[in-house]
Design a protein around this motif. Structure first.
Motif, short mmCIF file in Angstrom:
data_model
loop_
_atom_site.label_atom_id
_atom_site.label_comp_id
_atom_site.label_asym_id
_atom_site.label_seq_id
_atom_site.Cartn_x
_atom_site.Cartn_y
_atom_site.Cartn_z
N ARG A 281 0.80 -1.22 0.00
CA ARG A 281 0.00 0.00 0.00
C ARG A 281 0.84 1.28 0.00
NH1 ARG A 281 -2.68 -4.08 1.23
NH2 ARG A 281 -4.92 -4.26 1.40
N ASN A 282 2.05 1.19 -0.55
CA ASN A 282 2.94 2.34 -0.65
C ASN A 282 2.77 2.96 -2.03
OD1 ASN A 282 4.95 4.24 -0.69
ND2 ASN A 282 6.64 2.78 -0.60
N LEU A 283 1.79 3.82 -2.18
CA LEU A 283 1.50 4.41 -3.48
C LEU A 283 2.58 5.39 -3.93
CD1 LEU A 283 -2.36 4.89 -3.20
CD2 LEU A 283 -1.06 2.92 -4.04
N ASP A 284 3.41 5.87 -3.01
CA ASP A 284 4.53 6.72 -3.39
C ASP A 284 5.57 5.96 -4.20
OD1 ASP A 284 3.41 8.93 -2.15
OD2 ASP A 284 4.49 8.59 -0.26
N ALA A 285 5.63 4.63 -4.06
CA ALA A 285 6.58 3.82 -4.81
C ALA A 285 6.28 3.87 -6.31
CB ALA A 285 6.56 2.38 -4.31
N ILE A 286 5.06 4.23 -6.68
CA ILE A 286 4.69 4.35 -8.09
C ILE A 286 5.63 5.33 -8.80
CG2 ILE A 286 2.90 5.33 -9.61
CD1 ILE A 286 0.84 3.85 -7.81
N ASP A 287 6.02 6.41 -8.11
CA ASP A 287 6.90 7.41 -8.72
C ASP A 287 8.26 6.82 -9.07
OD1 ASP A 287 5.04 9.51 -8.61
OD2 ASP A 287 5.54 9.88 -6.51
N GLU A 288 8.71 5.84 -8.30
CA GLU A 288 10.01 5.21 -8.55
C GLU A 288 9.93 4.08 -9.56
OE1 GLU A 288 13.35 2.80 -5.99
OE2 GLU A 288 12.07 4.23 -4.93
N LEU A 289 8.79 3.38 -9.62
CA LEU A 289 8.67 2.17 -10.44
C LEU A 289 8.13 2.44 -11.83
CD1 LEU A 289 7.23 -0.14 -7.64
CD2 LEU A 289 9.59 -0.02 -8.45
N LEU A 290 7.37 3.52 -12.01
CA LEU A 290 6.80 3.87 -13.31
C LEU A 290 7.54 5.07 -13.89
CD1 LEU A 290 4.61 2.01 -12.10
CD2 LEU A 290 2.92 3.53 -13.08
N ALA A 291 7.81 4.99 -15.19
CA ALA A 291 8.50 6.08 -15.88
C ALA A 291 7.61 7.32 -15.93
CB ALA A 291 8.86 5.64 -17.30
N ASP A 292 8.25 8.48 -16.06
CA ASP A 292 7.49 9.73 -16.14
C ASP A 292 6.56 9.76 -17.35
OD1 ASP A 292 8.59 10.68 -13.79
OD2 ASP A 292 10.17 11.81 -14.80
N ASP A 293 6.93 9.04 -18.42
CA ASP A 293 6.08 9.01 -19.62
C ASP A 293 5.21 7.74 -19.69
OD1 ASP A 293 8.21 7.30 -20.08
OD2 ASP A 293 8.53 7.94 -22.16
N PHE A 294 4.97 7.13 -18.53
CA PHE A 294 4.13 5.92 -18.43
C PHE A 294 2.77 6.16 -19.08
CE2 PHE A 294 0.62 3.91 -16.17
CZ PHE A 294 0.93 2.57 -16.28
N VAL A 295 2.26 5.11 -19.75
CA VAL A 295 0.92 5.16 -20.35
C VAL A 295 0.12 3.95 -19.89
CG1 VAL A 295 -0.42 5.16 -22.48
CG2 VAL A 295 1.76 6.38 -22.38
N GLU A 296 -1.06 4.19 -19.33
CA GLU A 296 -2.00 3.14 -18.94
C GLU A 296 -2.93 2.90 -20.11
OE1 GLU A 296 -3.51 0.27 -17.67
OE2 GLU A 296 -2.57 1.14 -15.88
N HIS A 297 -2.89 1.69 -20.66
CA HIS A 297 -3.72 1.36 -21.81
C HIS A 297 -5.04 0.71 -21.41
CE1 HIS A 297 -0.78 2.44 -24.87
NE2 HIS A 297 0.14 1.95 -24.04
N GLU A 298 -5.19 0.32 -20.15
CA GLU A 298 -6.47 -0.20 -19.67
C GLU A 298 -7.23 0.99 -19.08
OE1 GLU A 298 -8.61 -3.43 -16.78
OE2 GLU A 298 -6.50 -3.02 -16.49
N GLU A 299 -7.82 1.74 -19.97
CA GLU A 299 -8.49 2.96 -19.54
C GLU A 299 -9.76 2.64 -18.77
OE1 GLU A 299 -8.92 5.95 -22.56
OE2 GLU A 299 -7.12 5.23 -23.58
N MET A 300 -9.94 3.36 -17.67
CA MET A 300 -11.14 3.24 -16.86
C MET A 300 -11.78 4.61 -16.80
SD MET A 300 -9.63 0.87 -13.81
CE MET A 300 -11.20 0.37 -13.15
N PRO A 301 -13.10 4.67 -16.88
CA PRO A 301 -13.78 5.97 -16.86
C PRO A 301 -13.35 6.83 -15.66
CG PRO A 301 -15.34 4.21 -17.31
CD PRO A 301 -14.04 3.55 -16.94
N GLY A 302 -12.96 8.04 -15.97
CA GLY A 302 -12.59 8.98 -14.92
C GLY A 302 -11.18 8.84 -14.39
N MET A 303 -10.44 7.84 -14.87
CA MET A 303 -9.07 7.63 -14.38
C MET A 303 -8.07 8.18 -15.38
SD MET A 303 -8.71 5.60 -11.54
CE MET A 303 -9.86 4.72 -10.51
N PRO A 304 -7.03 8.86 -14.90
CA PRO A 304 -5.99 9.35 -15.81
C PRO A 304 -5.25 8.17 -16.47
CG PRO A 304 -5.72 10.26 -13.59
CD PRO A 304 -6.78 9.22 -13.52
N THR A 305 -4.66 8.42 -17.62
CA THR A 305 -3.92 7.37 -18.33
C THR A 305 -2.41 7.50 -18.12
OG1 THR A 305 -3.91 8.68 -20.36
CG2 THR A 305 -5.69 7.07 -20.09
#
Length: 137
Positions: free
Chosen positions: A20-44
């Motif tokens: 549950r360490n959501l701050d780790a997302i900044d270290e594990l995902l690139a700054d130009d990360f793209v989420e292709h499983e789009e969910m309504p209302g969620m950023p990509t």
């Protein structure tokens, strides 16, 4: 590279999903990360996974995901996993049931320079409609 990709996948599960360490997302995902499983209302961008797991953890405070299988080749990683938890709060319009539930996921990830740059997924959320099978973690 294959083992490095698997280590990154395990780290995401250990730190973000189960830890549950959501701050780790900044270290594990690139700054130009793209989420292709789009969910309504969620950023990509990388805010999408942060919001998704914030919502999931709020709805199932005891949720835990297990990696069932990982396959890595080149810059790609595939993770098949099972998540279980008690559905206590609202989740994507479904009110909490108080039942223990199970969700099955298949995540497809692209990695560059040790960070996730893209994510696609197939999720079986039908487990939210029925109690988890007997013996589910």
């Amino acid at each position: 590279m294959s083992e490095d990709n698997k280590a990154l996948g395990r780290r995401f599960f250990d730190e973000v999903i189960n830890g549950r360490n959501l701050d780790a997302i900044d270290e594990l995902l690139a700054d130009d990360f793209v989420e292709h499983e789009e969910m309504p209302g969620m950023p990509t961008d990388k805010e999408g996974p942060r919001e998704f797991f914030r919502m999931l953890h709020a709805a199932m405070p005891d949720m835990h995901a297990e990696i069932d299988e990982m396959v890595s080749e080149g810059d790609r990683l595939v993770i098949r996993s099972t998540a279980t938890g008690t559905h206590e709060g609202d989740l994507m319009g479904m009110p909490g049931t108080g039942q223990r539930v199970q969700m099955l996921w298949a995540d497809f990830v692209q990695i560059r320079d040790g960070k996730v740059v893209a994510h696609w997924a197939v999720a079986d959320m039908s487990g939210l409609m029925a109690p988890a099978p007997a013996g589910a973690a």
